[in-house]
Design a protein around this motif. Structure first.
Motif, PDB file in Angstrom:
ATOM      1  N   HIS A  84       0.833  -0.935  -0.173  1.00  0.00           N
ATOM      2  CA  HIS A  84      -0.225  -0.152   0.058  1.00  0.00           C
ATOM      3  C   HIS A  84       1.064   0.923  -0.168  1.00  0.00           C
ATOM      4  CE1 HIS A  84      -3.822  -1.252   0.842  1.00  0.00           C
ATOM      5  NE2 HIS A  84      -3.018  -2.535   1.062  1.00  0.00           N
ATOM      6  N   ARG A  95      -1.683  -4.428  -0.905  1.00  0.00           N
ATOM      7  CA  ARG A  95      -3.104  -4.329  -1.700  1.00  0.00           C
ATOM      8  C   ARG A  95      -3.310  -4.990  -2.549  1.00  0.00           C
ATOM      9  NH1 ARG A  95      -1.463  -1.265  -6.499  1.00  0.00           N
ATOM     10  NH2 ARG A  95       0.474  -0.632  -7.074  1.00  0.00           N
ATOM     11  N   ASP A 128      -5.137  -5.896  -7.822  1.00  0.00           N
ATOM     12  CA  ASP A 128      -5.453  -5.155  -6.397  1.00  0.00           C
ATOM     13  C   ASP A 128      -6.492  -5.674  -5.802  1.00  0.00           C
ATOM     14  OD1 ASP A 128      -6.444  -3.502  -4.517  1.00  0.00           O
ATOM     15  OD2 ASP A 128      -4.427  -1.947  -6.394  1.00  0.00           O
ATOM     16  N   TYR A 167      -5.982  -6.917   2.646  1.00  0.00           N
ATOM     17  CA  TYR A 167      -3.990  -6.359   2.951  1.00  0.00           C
ATOM     18  C   TYR A 167      -3.915  -7.993   2.114  1.00  0.00           C
ATOM     19  CZ  TYR A 167      -4.853  -2.123   4.823  1.00  0.00           C
ATOM     20  OH  TYR A 167      -5.031  -1.430   5.417  1.00  0.00           O
TER      21      TYR A 167
END
Length: 450
Positions: free
Chosen positions: A349, A359, A375, A381
């Motif tokens: 991130h 991410r 993504d 996470y």
């Protein structure tokens, strides 16, 4: 150097520990779990026990906990998590000791899980011995390789997929330099060679080529002052040289060829291979770590980097591969030590340089010189992605990527299975775990044996 803030970032949120060991069966699945996935996905990381001093706690020193998911016939049969029962852990849990005495300098086992010569082992570094686990993740014994590891093993070793040999660069707070340890496919140590370094550097990883083992001598070294203050004892040393050594697999310290590089730190290597008279190394490069604060393992967003060592001229050329900030690189391990095309890393991130999760998952293509990112979104996470080939003879990216992904909105964790070839937006399958798995270190896939 400043003290950690009272609100230690590694004791809260998804870095915070869980306090219960869980066993759950017949896990819910979204999508279709590939029938070829027959084995166990294991992930290890720190999981502190009881109250912690936020001024001194550091995840690198946290008690180890292993998380496992058993996959078979398109079904997720079970999930379980277990603390590794080192002496300090059993003492904190109020249990009888499981492991006997050891000459190791500490008993942490929280960094990686490997299997070699039929033994499943939780490993760490800096003088810790491997801890053998059984199929249900219970602690069994130490493994000192028949007394040939007086100071422990390594967090990361590399297995030659052609010979089955295991190579590690080990180090300890008890002595300067390190050792190259070679272990045969049968689990018997075949060589222990001294590596002379005039300090005690933190050597977290290594790499393997057809003829060489990579040795990192970088500016993060043991600090007695930090240790006396109860801090993580390895710190950035301004002005110290950085160099990378190429050590023959079966050579000695006198045979190492050292190449000076710009100061940096490397936690994790993607791969290394030989190209004629050149050795190519790819790893995530950190501009610095443990510099502004002792508790910060990531200070500047790391990027994938390539060093090329010319054995004829004795020179080294290096450069950044792309702009995607990332960590935890993995490849198809059938290609360890050989030229690879693809590597997979955690895309971090932006701005969250201290986070041990990211991410999404990035796929780096050396041939097309492109990077594709899956993504997961702002509230999810991802941890390290492990590549599993569809079959032993399938193409390099014909298989799946397995990653534990934390959903912050639900505060639960999923095992996500992605198609490694396409990295498409829709996962192949998602195994929904009944609990949160804290952000941790390394995962591994262990296919069913026999």
């Amino acid at each position: 150097m400043t003290l950690a803030p009272v609100e230690n970032p590694y004791l809260g949120g998804n870095h915070g520990p869980v306090d219960v060991e869980t066993t759950a069966y017949d896990l819910r699945i979204t999508g279709a779990l590939p029938g070829e996935l027959d084995g166990r996905y294991l992930r290890i990381g720190p999981n502190a026990i009881g109250a912690q001093d936020p001024v001194h706690y550091h995840p690198f020193m946290g008690s180890g906990m292993v998380h496992g998911i058993r996959l078979r016939d398109g079904v997720a049969q079970w999930y379980r998590n277990r603390w590794v029962r080192t002496p300090s852990v059993t003492g904190l849990l109020g249990e009888a000791p499981v492991l006997g005495p050891t000459t190791a300098t500490h008993d942490t086992a929280n960094t990686h899980v490997i299997r070699h010569a039929g033994k499943l082992m939780a490993v760490s570094e800096a003088g810790a011995l491997p801890v053998v686990l059984d199929e249900q993740l219970a602690t069994v014994s130490y493994n000192d390789f028949e007394g040939k590891l007086p100071h422990g093993f390594a967090a990361h070793s590399k297995r030659d997929p052609r010979t089955g040999e295991l190579f590690a660069v080990t180090y300890s707070v008890a002595e300067t330099g390190g050792q190259l340890v070679a272990v045969g496919a049968d689990g018997v140590v075949t060589a222990v060679e001294r590596i002379e370094i005039d300090d005690k550097p933190m050597i977290h990883d290594t790499a393997l080529t057809a003829n060489h083992v990579i040795v990192y001598d970088l500016p993060v070294t043991f600090s007695m002052d930090a240790a006396k203050q109860g801090h993580y004892p390895y710190v950035w040393q301004n002005g110290r040289q950085a160099r990378i050594g190429l050590m023959p697999r079966y050579g000695s310290n006198a045979d190492i060829r050292w190449f000076e590089i710009e100061p940096c730190y490397v936690y994790h290597t993607a791969n290394a291979y030989e190209d004629g008279d050149r050795v190519v190394l790819e790893a995530f490069r950190h501009e610095r770590v443990f510099d502004s604060t002792w508790w910060k393992p990531i200070e500047v967003p790391p990027v994938l980097w390539r060093w090329t060592f010319d054995l004829t001229t004795g020179t080294v050329h290096s450069g950044q591969v792309d702009d995607v900030a990332g960590e935890f690189p993995r490849i198809d391990e059938r290609l360890i030590g050989a030229e690879h095309r693809y590597s997979y890393g955690v895309a971090l991130h932006h701005g969250e340089v201290g986070n041990l999760a990211g991410r999404g998952i990035a796929k780096h293509d050396r041939v097309s010189k492109t990077t594709q990112v899956h993504d997961f979104g702002a509230a999810r996470y991802a941890g390290e992605a492990v590549f599993v080939p569809r079959a032993q003879d399938s193409a390099e990216d014909d298989g799946w990527l397995l990653s534990l992904v934390h959903d912050a909105e639900r505060d639960r964790t999923d095992l996500v299975v992605l198609d490694a070839g396409t990295l498409s937006a829709e996962p192949v399958a998602v195994v929904h775990l009944p609990v949160r798995v804290p952000a941790g270190f390394h995962g591994e896939w262990f296919p069913t044996q026999g």
